[in-house]
Scaffold this active site. Structure first.
Site, PDB file in Angstrom:
ATOM      1  N   ASP A  13       1.087   0.743   2.695  1.00 55.63           N
ATOM      2  CA  ASP A  13       2.131   1.020   3.696  1.00 55.63           C
ATOM      3  C   ASP A  13       1.645   1.910   4.826  1.00 55.63           C
ATOM      4  O   ASP A  13       2.422   2.662   5.412  1.00 55.63           O
ATOM      5  CB  ASP A  13       3.370   1.670   3.039  1.00 55.63           C
ATOM      6  CG  ASP A  13       3.905   0.847   1.898  1.00 55.63           C
ATOM      7  OD1 ASP A  13       3.985  -0.374   2.046  1.00 55.63           O
ATOM      8  OD2 ASP A  13       4.232   1.434   0.844  1.00 55.63           O
ATOM      9  N   LYS A  16      -0.882  -1.389   8.272  1.00 58.10           N
ATOM     10  CA  LYS A  16      -1.934  -2.402   8.487  1.00 58.10           C
ATOM     11  C   LYS A  16      -1.399  -3.568   9.313  1.00 58.10           C
ATOM     12  O   LYS A  16      -2.120  -4.116  10.137  1.00 58.10           O
ATOM     13  CB  LYS A  16      -2.458  -2.925   7.144  1.00 58.10           C
ATOM     14  CG  LYS A  16      -3.217  -1.892   6.332  1.00 58.10           C
ATOM     15  CD  LYS A  16      -3.690  -2.448   5.009  1.00 58.10           C
ATOM     16  CE  LYS A  16      -2.563  -2.709   4.028  1.00 58.10           C
ATOM     17  NZ  LYS A  16      -1.857  -1.524   3.547  1.00 58.10           N
ATOM     18  N   GLY A  40       3.977  -5.934   2.170  1.00 57.38           N
ATOM     19  CA  GLY A  40       5.038  -6.095   3.166  1.00 57.38           C
ATOM     20  C   GLY A  40       4.531  -5.616   4.505  1.00 57.38           C
ATOM     21  O   GLY A  40       4.337  -4.434   4.697  1.00 57.38           O
ATOM     22  N   HIS A  41       4.241  -6.536   5.378  1.00 59.91           N
ATOM     23  CA  HIS A  41       3.729  -6.163   6.697  1.00 59.91           C
ATOM     24  C   HIS A  41       4.842  -6.378   7.722  1.00 59.91           C
ATOM     25  O   HIS A  41       5.210  -7.513   8.015  1.00 59.91           O
ATOM     26  CB  HIS A  41       2.505  -7.010   7.059  1.00 59.91           C
ATOM     27  CG  HIS A  41       1.308  -6.670   6.233  1.00 59.91           C
ATOM     28  ND1 HIS A  41       0.103  -7.310   6.357  1.00 59.91           N
ATOM     29  CD2 HIS A  41       1.129  -5.727   5.290  1.00 59.91           C
ATOM     30  CE1 HIS A  41      -0.757  -6.777   5.498  1.00 59.91           C
ATOM     31  NE2 HIS A  41      -0.147  -5.825   4.841  1.00 59.91           N
ATOM     32  N   GLN A 223      -1.951  -3.495   0.222  1.00 57.59           N
ATOM     33  CA  GLN A 223      -1.918  -2.251  -0.555  1.00 57.59           C
ATOM     34  C   GLN A 223      -2.965  -1.260   0.000  1.00 57.59           C
ATOM     35  O   GLN A 223      -3.260  -1.309   1.179  1.00 57.59           O
ATOM     36  CB  GLN A 223      -2.134  -2.501  -2.054  1.00 57.59           C
ATOM     37  CG  GLN A 223      -0.980  -3.239  -2.727  1.00 57.59           C
ATOM     38  CD  GLN A 223      -1.061  -4.741  -2.598  1.00 57.59           C
ATOM     39  OE1 GLN A 223      -2.095  -5.340  -2.790  1.00 57.59           O
ATOM     40  NE2 GLN A 223       0.029  -5.379  -2.258  1.00 57.59           N
TER      41      GLN A 223
HETATM   42  P1  IMP Z   1       2.419  -4.458  -8.284  1.00 57.42           P
HETATM   43  O1  IMP Z   1       1.385  -4.695  -7.242  1.00 57.42           O
HETATM   44  O2  IMP Z   1       3.741  -5.109  -7.957  1.00 57.42           O
HETATM   45  O3  IMP Z   1       1.939  -4.777  -9.665  1.00 57.42           O
HETATM   46  O4  IMP Z   1       2.731  -2.882  -8.307  1.00 57.42           O
HETATM   47  C1  IMP Z   1       1.783  -1.921  -8.732  1.00 57.42           C
HETATM   48  C2  IMP Z   1       1.879  -0.666  -7.890  1.00 57.42           C
HETATM   49  O5  IMP Z   1       1.455  -0.948  -6.557  1.00 57.42           O
HETATM   50  C3  IMP Z   1       3.287  -0.100  -7.753  1.00 57.42           C
HETATM   51  O6  IMP Z   1       3.208   1.319  -7.684  1.00 57.42           O
HETATM   52  C4  IMP Z   1       3.770  -0.634  -6.421  1.00 57.42           C
HETATM   53  O7  IMP Z   1       4.769   0.183  -5.837  1.00 57.42           O
HETATM   54  C5  IMP Z   1       2.485  -0.589  -5.637  1.00 57.42           C
HETATM   55  N1  IMP Z   1       2.439  -1.547  -4.536  1.00 57.42           N
HETATM   56  C6  IMP Z   1       2.243  -2.873  -4.611  1.00 57.42           C
HETATM   57  N2  IMP Z   1       2.237  -3.423  -3.395  1.00 57.42           N
HETATM   58  C7  IMP Z   1       2.418  -2.419  -2.516  1.00 57.42           C
HETATM   59  C8  IMP Z   1       2.450  -2.356  -1.086  1.00 57.42           C
HETATM   60  O8  IMP Z   1       2.305  -3.335  -0.363  1.00 57.42           O
HETATM   61  N3  IMP Z   1       2.621  -1.106  -0.568  1.00 57.42           N
HETATM   62  C9  IMP Z   1       2.750   0.003  -1.337  1.00 57.42           C
HETATM   63  N4  IMP Z   1       2.704  -0.018  -2.658  1.00 57.42           N
HETATM   64  C10 IMP Z   1       2.536  -1.209  -3.248  1.00 57.42           C
END
Ligand code: IMP
Length: 433
Positions: A13, A16, A40-41, A223
């Site tokens: 977040d 990017k 989420g972009h 991420q």
């Molecule tokens: P998962 O990727 O859904 O398995 O989540 C694993 C961890 O990564 C959790 O703490 C999510 O909140 C975090 N996470 C996954 N995608 C994002 C993102 O795009 N931005 C911020 N945190 C993320």
């Protein structure tokens, strides 16, 4: 040769999407290399805000092709709904968007397992996005996954998926969760998944061929470093390699063809989900950052945890991804502070450390050591030239550069594409040629 990877330098977040949106017109191909629709972009099209979860942000620029690489996990329903939304906005994906035949697919049982497991973990949950990301990568590593290319062999795919659903149902029963009806799930799934077929390509060959022909590639990470499955705050991580190394394996572009790396870092820090966060502010200052920075998860709508800039984290990210430069985003969110803190090292039982310790438990015990600097108390929103920044803001940027061992080449001073400072004679200005 110009093939650049864009990496999140914190916990995701960092902005990017905006940076990729600025850079995309200067590249021929924009490729995602890991993650899935957990990302989420947020991008703006005219007056409309639009969140891309799976499709690279480059899709909004008609002149570049977009790739969903082999390292990405693809949920066909999420893919189709994004393609459809883009179509309604006048952006056609077919013929410009390509999905790797080697990308693994997210099936409904992955999502069901993600939910059931998070529920079972209770207070120790990872705080996943519940999109089935972890279970899909598990299947990939276990060699039981379904790949996008399997859509070309529907009978085999159904057979494989049926076995997976049976296995998942046994786990769901044990967890006290609702099971999936095999045939109905498969029928519904195949309806969605079939629509992916026209997009399938051997994208690794496609990308390498383009590079051989002198074209440029922008590799779009999702991420961030601290959510990387190897280098992040394990087990509070996502299940893929968000760091620059993942760009090579996740796209098939040979490592020696990647010519640069840009890290994106917020001027403070945020994190969504569980896990240690040394500079987290659980007070009014944290609440202020949350509100002023509009810190709400783009994928899940969850409020983001907030804290001061952590130079240990970003320095670690610079090291791991060999970041040539940083983009510092949301500088304007700090405009009103009298004083701003920056974490320079951690205090531990064994003394001060400047590097990331091993393990989430050790990080949870670290106490941030802060350097306090004066705020600028001036509106920087919308400033487009470094010279126009107040002196204290310039000093803040220079401090970040010094502490993190990388130059700040871009500064974002607002959500609009135009609210950006591109430093003169920086790498980013080079890449925008
Ligand atoms: P998962 O990727 O859904 O398995 O989540 C694993 C961890 O990564 C959790 O703490 C999510 O909140 C975090 N996470 C996954 N995608 C994002 C993102 O795009 N931005 C911020 N945190 C993320």
């Amino acid at each position: 040769m110009k093939n650049i990877v864009v990496v999140g330098a914190q916990w995701g977040d960092e902005g990017k999407g905006k940076v990729v949106d600025i850079l995309a017109p200067f590249f021929d191909i924009v490729a995602r290399y890991q993650g899935g629709h957990n990302a989420g972009h947020t991008v703006k099209i005219g007056d409309r805000k639009f969140v891309l979860h799976l499709i690279p942000s480059g899709i909004l620029h008609g002149e570049c092709d977009c790739v969903i690489g082999n390292g990405v996990v693809v949920d066909p329903a999420a893919f189709n709904s994004e393609v459809e939304e883009l179509r309604l906005l006048g952006v056609e994906c077919e013929g410009r968007l390509f999905v790797s035949t080697r990308a693994h697919m997210i099936l409904p049982y992955h999502t069901a397992l993600d939910r059931a497991r998070e529920k079972q973990l209770g207070a120790n949950s990872v705080g996943t996005t519940m999109r089935g990301i972890g279970p899909a990568y598990e299947d990939k590593a276990a060699r039981t996954g379904v790949r996008a290319g399997d859509l070309l062999y529907p009978d085999l795919l159904r057979e494989k998926a049926r076995a997976c659903i049976e296995r998942a149902n046994r786990e769901l029963v044990a967890a006290g969760a609702e099971t999936l009806d095999e045939e109905r799930t498969l029928d519904e799934y195949m309806n969605e998944a079939d629509r992916l077929t026209p997009y399938l390509r051997d994208t690794a060959s496609m990308i390498n061929r383009a590079v051989r022909d002198g074209k440029s590639v922008l590799l779009e990470g999702a991420q961030g470093t601290m959510l990387d499955v190897d280098h992040g705050t394990y087990p509070f991580v996502t299940s893929s390699n968000a760091t620059a190394g993942g760009a090579a394996t996740g796209s098939g572009l040979a490592p020696k063809s990647i010519t640069g790396a840009l890290g994106i870092a917020k001027a403070y820090t945020t994190r969504v989900g569980g896990g240690p966060f040394p500079t987290e502010l659980l007070d009014d200052t944290g609440a202020y950052l949350q509100k002023r920075g509009n810190e709400v998860g783009a994928s899940t709508g969850r409020p983001r945890r907030t804290g001061w800039f952590d130079a240990v984290v970003v320095r670690y990210s610079v090291m791991l991804s060999g970041l040539d430069a940083l983009a510092l985003t949301k500088l304007d969110v700090l405009d009103e502070f009298d004083e701003i803190k920056v974490c320079t090292s951690y205090k531990t039982r064994d003394g001060l450390i400047e590097d990331m310790p091993y393990g989430a438990n050790a990080l949870a015990e670290c106490e941030p050591v802060y350097e306090t600097v004066p705020g600028w108390k001036t509106i920087t929103s919308g400033i487009t030239s470094f010279d126009e920044l107040p002196e204290a803001a310039k000093s803040y940027v220079r401090m970040v550069e010094q502490l993190c061992n990388a130059p700040v080449a871009l500064i974002s001073t607002g959500p609009e594409r135009t609210e950006t400072i591109i430093r003169e004679e920086s790498l980013v200005s080079e890449w925008m040629k």
